[in-house]
Scaffold this motif. Structure first.
Motif, short mmCIF file in Angstrom:
data_model
loop_
_atom_site.label_atom_id
_atom_site.label_comp_id
_atom_site.label_asym_id
_atom_site.label_seq_id
_atom_site.Cartn_x
_atom_site.Cartn_y
_atom_site.Cartn_z
N ARG A 142 0.82 -1.21 0.00
CA ARG A 142 0.00 0.00 0.00
C ARG A 142 0.86 1.27 0.00
O ARG A 142 0.54 2.23 -0.71
CB ARG A 142 -0.92 -0.04 1.22
CG ARG A 142 -1.90 1.11 1.32
CD ARG A 142 -2.98 0.77 2.33
NE ARG A 142 -3.74 1.95 2.75
CZ ARG A 142 -4.79 1.92 3.56
NH1 ARG A 142 -5.20 0.75 4.03
NH2 ARG A 142 -5.42 3.03 3.91
N ALA A 143 1.95 1.27 0.75
CA ALA A 143 2.82 2.46 0.79
C ALA A 143 3.48 2.68 -0.57
O ALA A 143 3.59 3.83 -1.04
CB ALA A 143 3.87 2.29 1.88
N ALA A 153 0.85 4.07 -2.95
CA ALA A 153 0.55 5.47 -2.62
C ALA A 153 1.65 6.39 -3.11
O ALA A 153 1.39 7.49 -3.65
CB ALA A 153 0.34 5.63 -1.12
N ALA A 213 -7.32 1.73 -1.63
CA ALA A 213 -7.02 2.42 -0.38
C ALA A 213 -5.78 3.28 -0.51
O ALA A 213 -5.73 4.42 -0.02
CB ALA A 213 -6.86 1.40 0.74
N ALA A 214 -4.74 2.77 -1.19
CA ALA A 214 -3.50 3.52 -1.36
C ALA A 214 -3.73 4.77 -2.21
O ALA A 214 -3.16 5.83 -1.94
CB ALA A 214 -2.44 2.64 -2.00
N ARG A 228 -6.44 6.52 -2.44
CA ARG A 228 -7.11 7.52 -1.59
C ARG A 228 -6.13 8.10 -0.58
O ARG A 228 -6.15 9.30 -0.29
CB ARG A 228 -8.31 6.89 -0.89
CG ARG A 228 -9.38 6.29 -1.81
CD ARG A 228 -9.77 7.20 -2.96
NE ARG A 228 -10.85 6.63 -3.75
CZ ARG A 228 -11.11 6.95 -5.02
NH1 ARG A 228 -10.34 7.83 -5.64
NH2 ARG A 228 -12.11 6.39 -5.69
N ASP A 229 -5.22 7.26 -0.05
CA ASP A 229 -4.17 7.77 0.85
C ASP A 229 -3.35 8.86 0.18
O ASP A 229 -2.93 9.83 0.82
CB ASP A 229 -3.21 6.64 1.26
CG ASP A 229 -3.84 5.61 2.18
OD1 ASP A 229 -4.92 5.88 2.74
OD2 ASP A 229 -3.25 4.52 2.34
#
Length: 355
Positions: A64-65, A68, A123-124, A126-127
């Motif tokens: 995810r990081a 992002a 999710a990433a 949106r992060d």
């Protein structure tokens, strides 16, 4: 001006989508996948097809990081999510006990392999502050309503209902194609429609088809025609739908009436209108959304779905559980979104597929 599109996951379907986007030209493509050599080769190939720019970048869609950081750096106008942990075609042609049982149980029993990447990528994004559309190719009929429960569903999916719409329209005469063809259909329907064999539905509801606002008999449009093989070549039909939908979602895209899976976090596929990057339902006048949703929920039983709980947990039908019980009991248990990655490892071990 070239609009930048980030494509995550570079399997067969992604390659076909990229080819169509590149051939039409006028876009910048950032192609992200686990294998840098594959990303670089596809970028070189795409760059030769039209007036575009294309670059390949390495990416683990589950990180995810990392996702992002890529989204924040590239600032794409639109993200196309194609990554999955097991290809939908992985069991094609196999006759071992595990493959036979999984096919009989229904595709939803492979949800665990489809959900983790789309959940991480969405999710990433949106992060990273991505406010543009996210178009998902990974089982949107079911991944979207699951993710909608936690507020991270992509905007819309591709294929499935759009494929049924295209095949239905092909059966119409040219004079009959003027009215909008509104289709309500589920992923489960695609195999029977492609094979043109209603018996494959096992008595579950047919797709609902409306010419304008008038419902028409779906059977003659969808069944009794030459059968199409259920293999990777069907990805060409999915890619056609995807490329058309993606271009409509880009800034300045022409309005599009189509059918698409998972719009607005809904289960199954619905008629939609895409305009100014927005996705809205395009229901026929007088249609009752709850009735259409109930029909899609019944059709989903063919994929093995009994129901989706409020927290996104998917409960499989008793029939699906029975068909899997003798080869892997764990895969037949209700699947919570947080358990999908661990369950996917079980699935990959069962069918001997390595990352």
């Amino acid at each position: 001006m070239f609009h930048k599109i980030l494509v995550v996951g570079l399997g067969d379907l992604a390659e076909r989508i990229v080819t169509r986007l590149a051939t039409a030209g006028g876009v910048e493509l950032v192609l992200a996948g686990r294998r840098p050599e594959v990303a670089a080769a596809l970028a070189r190939f795409a760059s030769s097809l039209g007036d575009i720019a294309a670059r390949g970048v390495p990416l683990d869609a589950l990180d995810r990081a990392q996702v992002a950081e890529l989204v924040a750096r590239e600032r794409p106008a639109l993200i196309v999510q194609c990554a999955a942990l097991v290809s939908p075609w992985a069991l094609g042609g196999r006759e071992d006990a595990a493959a036979v049982a999984l096919r009989a149980a229904g595709f939803a029993l492979q949800l665990c392999a489809q959900l983790p990447c789309v959940a991480a990528v969405t999710a990433a994004a949106r992060d990273a502050g991505h406010a543009g559309p996210i178009v998902n190719c990974s089982y949107p009929d079911l991944t979207h309503p699951v993710l909608h429960r936690s507020g991270v569903a992509p905007d819309v999916g591709i294929g499935n209902a759009g494929m049924v719409q295209a095949l239905a329209r092909a059966a119409l005469g040219h004079a009959e194609r003027e009215a909008p063809l509104r289709v309500v259909a589920h992923h489960f329907h695609v195999g029977a429609v492609a094979r043109s064999d209603a018996a494959l539905l096992g008595g579950l509801p047919l797709p609902r088809i409306f010419a304008g606002d008038r419902e028409v008999d779906a059977a003659p449009l969808l069944f009794g025609h030459a059968p199409i093989a259920l293999d990777r070549r069907l990805n060409e039909l999915t890619a056609m739908h995807a490329a058309t939908l993606i271009r409509a979602m880009l800034p300045g895209g022409a309005p599009l009436l189509t059918a698409a899976p998972g719009p607005l976090g809904l289960h199954g596929g619905w008629p939609v209108r895409i305009e100014h990057g927005r996705v809205d339902l395009d229901l026929p006048a007088g249609a009752v959304p709850s009735d259409l949703a109930a029909g899609l929920a019944r059709a989903a039983r063919g994929d093995g779905v009994e129901r989706i709980e409020e927290d996104g947990t998917v409960v499989f039908t008793a029939q699906a559980q029975d068909r899997l019980w003798h080869v892997c009991r764990e895969l037949a248990l209700p699947l919570a979104p947080s358990d999908a990655l661990a369950r996917a490892r079980v699935l990959r071990d069962l069918i001997a597929i390595r990352p």
